[in-house]
Motif scaffolding. Structure first.
Motif, PDB file in Angstrom:
ATOM      1  N   VAL A 198       0.866  -1.177   0.000  1.00  0.00           N
ATOM      2  CA  VAL A 198       0.000   0.000   0.000  1.00  0.00           C
ATOM      3  C   VAL A 198       0.899   1.222   0.000  1.00  0.00           C
ATOM      4  O   VAL A 198       1.807   1.333   0.833  1.00  0.00           O
ATOM      5  CB  VAL A 198      -0.934   0.015   1.232  1.00  0.00           C
ATOM      6  CG1 VAL A 198      -1.552   1.402   1.425  1.00  0.00           C
ATOM      7  CG2 VAL A 198      -2.031  -1.019   1.076  1.00  0.00           C
ATOM      8  N   GLU A 199       0.673   2.139  -0.927  1.00  0.00           N
ATOM      9  CA  GLU A 199       1.596   3.270  -1.062  1.00  0.00           C
ATOM     10  C   GLU A 199       0.879   4.515  -1.587  1.00  0.00           C
ATOM     11  O   GLU A 199       0.094   4.426  -2.519  1.00  0.00           O
ATOM     12  CB  GLU A 199       2.733   2.885  -2.020  1.00  0.00           C
ATOM     13  CG  GLU A 199       3.837   3.888  -2.141  1.00  0.00           C
ATOM     14  CD  GLU A 199       4.429   4.298  -0.813  1.00  0.00           C
ATOM     15  OE1 GLU A 199       4.293   5.496  -0.467  1.00  0.00           O
ATOM     16  OE2 GLU A 199       5.017   3.456  -0.116  1.00  0.00           O
ATOM     17  N   GLN A 200       1.175   5.655  -0.960  1.00  0.00           N
ATOM     18  CA  GLN A 200       0.624   6.933  -1.418  1.00  0.00           C
ATOM     19  C   GLN A 200       1.578   7.639  -2.371  1.00  0.00           C
ATOM     20  O   GLN A 200       1.157   8.478  -3.159  1.00  0.00           O
ATOM     21  CB  GLN A 200       0.363   7.849  -0.207  1.00  0.00           C
ATOM     22  CG  GLN A 200      -0.804   7.410   0.660  1.00  0.00           C
ATOM     23  CD  GLN A 200      -2.149   7.893   0.119  1.00  0.00           C
ATOM     24  OE1 GLN A 200      -2.370   7.916  -1.094  1.00  0.00           O
ATOM     25  NE2 GLN A 200      -3.034   8.270   1.007  1.00  0.00           N
ATOM     26  N   ASN A 201       2.864   7.319  -2.276  1.00  0.00           N
ATOM     27  CA  ASN A 201       3.882   7.955  -3.108  1.00  0.00           C
ATOM     28  C   ASN A 201       3.897   7.274  -4.475  1.00  0.00           C
ATOM     29  O   ASN A 201       4.473   6.193  -4.636  1.00  0.00           O
ATOM     30  CB  ASN A 201       5.244   7.832  -2.406  1.00  0.00           C
ATOM     31  CG  ASN A 201       6.356   8.539  -3.153  1.00  0.00           C
ATOM     32  OD1 ASN A 201       6.315   8.707  -4.370  1.00  0.00           O
ATOM     33  ND2 ASN A 201       7.384   8.952  -2.415  1.00  0.00           N
ATOM     34  N   LEU A 202       3.256   7.901  -5.444  1.00  0.00           N
ATOM     35  CA  LEU A 202       3.095   7.279  -6.756  1.00  0.00           C
ATOM     36  C   LEU A 202       4.438   7.006  -7.422  1.00  0.00           C
ATOM     37  O   LEU A 202       4.649   5.926  -7.983  1.00  0.00           O
ATOM     38  CB  LEU A 202       2.223   8.157  -7.655  1.00  0.00           C
ATOM     39  CG  LEU A 202       2.000   7.645  -9.084  1.00  0.00           C
ATOM     40  CD1 LEU A 202       1.328   6.283  -9.075  1.00  0.00           C
ATOM     41  CD2 LEU A 202       1.177   8.653  -9.894  1.00  0.00           C
ATOM     42  N   ARG A 203       5.347   7.970  -7.378  1.00  0.00           N
ATOM     43  CA  ARG A 203       6.646   7.786  -8.034  1.00  0.00           C
ATOM     44  C   ARG A 203       7.422   6.639  -7.394  1.00  0.00           C
ATOM     45  O   ARG A 203       8.081   5.858  -8.092  1.00  0.00           O
ATOM     46  CB  ARG A 203       7.451   9.086  -7.970  1.00  0.00           C
ATOM     47  CG  ARG A 203       6.912  10.173  -8.886  1.00  0.00           C
ATOM     48  CD  ARG A 203       6.991   9.762 -10.339  1.00  0.00           C
ATOM     49  NE  ARG A 203       6.478  10.788 -11.239  1.00  0.00           N
ATOM     50  CZ  ARG A 203       6.347  10.636 -12.549  1.00  0.00           C
ATOM     51  NH1 ARG A 203       6.691   9.477 -13.117  1.00  0.00           N
ATOM     52  NH2 ARG A 203       5.870  11.597 -13.297  1.00  0.00           N
TER      53      ARG A 203
END
Length: 242
Positions: A198-203
């Motif tokens: 799960v990740e909010q940092n797209l890059r």
């Protein structure tokens, strides 16, 4: 889903079909469908509250009520208890990291039960995270956010689980630590681990993952591979509210 069917993938280590989850009367997940191929890194993208973390908790069976199908290498787990699911080879690194403040680094590392002999030794974990070697006898309460994250990941690697669930591993961390976490994920993939992230940092997600699922209002609304996500970056950033 918004994207066309993807090319043939490796066999699924984890397959989820029609997953619904409730917290009391609140219906959070509404028919989640996704697959995690063996040996790959998969990310769940989405705004806060979309249902990403609840998906990981549902896989581990630590939610009050769930319905549908969650199969690990073809074995159904939906009616199993969390400790039974963990013993099947799934390890969960929660968003809050779950570090015991009164235990030192070594005690935190050695706390989890091994499910098989393939779990990393303390020495192997310290080679993976050299920062922890210098803090081995420091209480968990004195660790930085980055050190806590390294410890949380290292701890689940002791268990011998081959499917790792990582919830927001880069949240609030300095860029240098984020890069180190990324390098660690690449190394784990090279060693044959399968990771659902799960990740909010797209890059960051794009730099480590093979496939991406976009979750919105408790449903999977899009599925991207490496090529298609590059073409949809601007749209995704808008949908993620970044």
């Amino acid at each position: 889903m918004s994207e066309p069917a993807l090319n043939q993938q490796p066999a699924a280590m984890l397959s989820i079909r029609g997953l619904n989850t409730w917290y009391g009367e609140s219906h959070v997940l509404h028919g989640i469908d996704l697959e995690v191929p063996e040996g790959q890194v998969i990310t769940l993208l989405g705004r806060n509250g979309a249902g990403k973390s609840t998906t990981l908790k549902s896989i581990m069976g630590v939610v009050p009520r769930r319905k549908g199908s969650i199969a690990l290498q073809g074995v159904e787990t939906i009616n199993r208890r969390p400790y039974q699911i963990a013993r099947q080879g799934i390890a969960f690194c929660p968003e809050d990291r779950g570090i015991y403040a009164t235990l030192n680094v070594l005690e935190n590392l050695e706390l989890p039960r091994r499910i098989n002999s393939s779990g990393l030794s303390t020495e192997q974990i310290l080679d993976l995270f050299p920062n922890l070697r210098e803090r081995l006898h420091s209480p968990g309460s004195t660790l930085s956010g980055g050190e806590q994250q390294m410890l949380a990941i290292g701890r689940i690697l002791r268990t011998g689980a081959r499917l790792l669930l990582l919830d927001e591993p880069t949240e609030g961390l300095a860029p240098a630590i984020v890069e180190q976490i990324g390098d660690t994920i690449h190394r784990l993939k090279e060693q044959g681990y399968t990771i659902l992230l799960v990740e909010q940092n797209l890059r960051f997600a794009m730099s480590v993952a093979d496939h991406h699922y976009l979750v919105d209002h408790g449903q999977v609304v899009a599925h991207y591979d490496r090529e298609s996500i590059e073409r949809n970056v601007d749209t995704l950033l808008a949908r993620l509210g970044v």
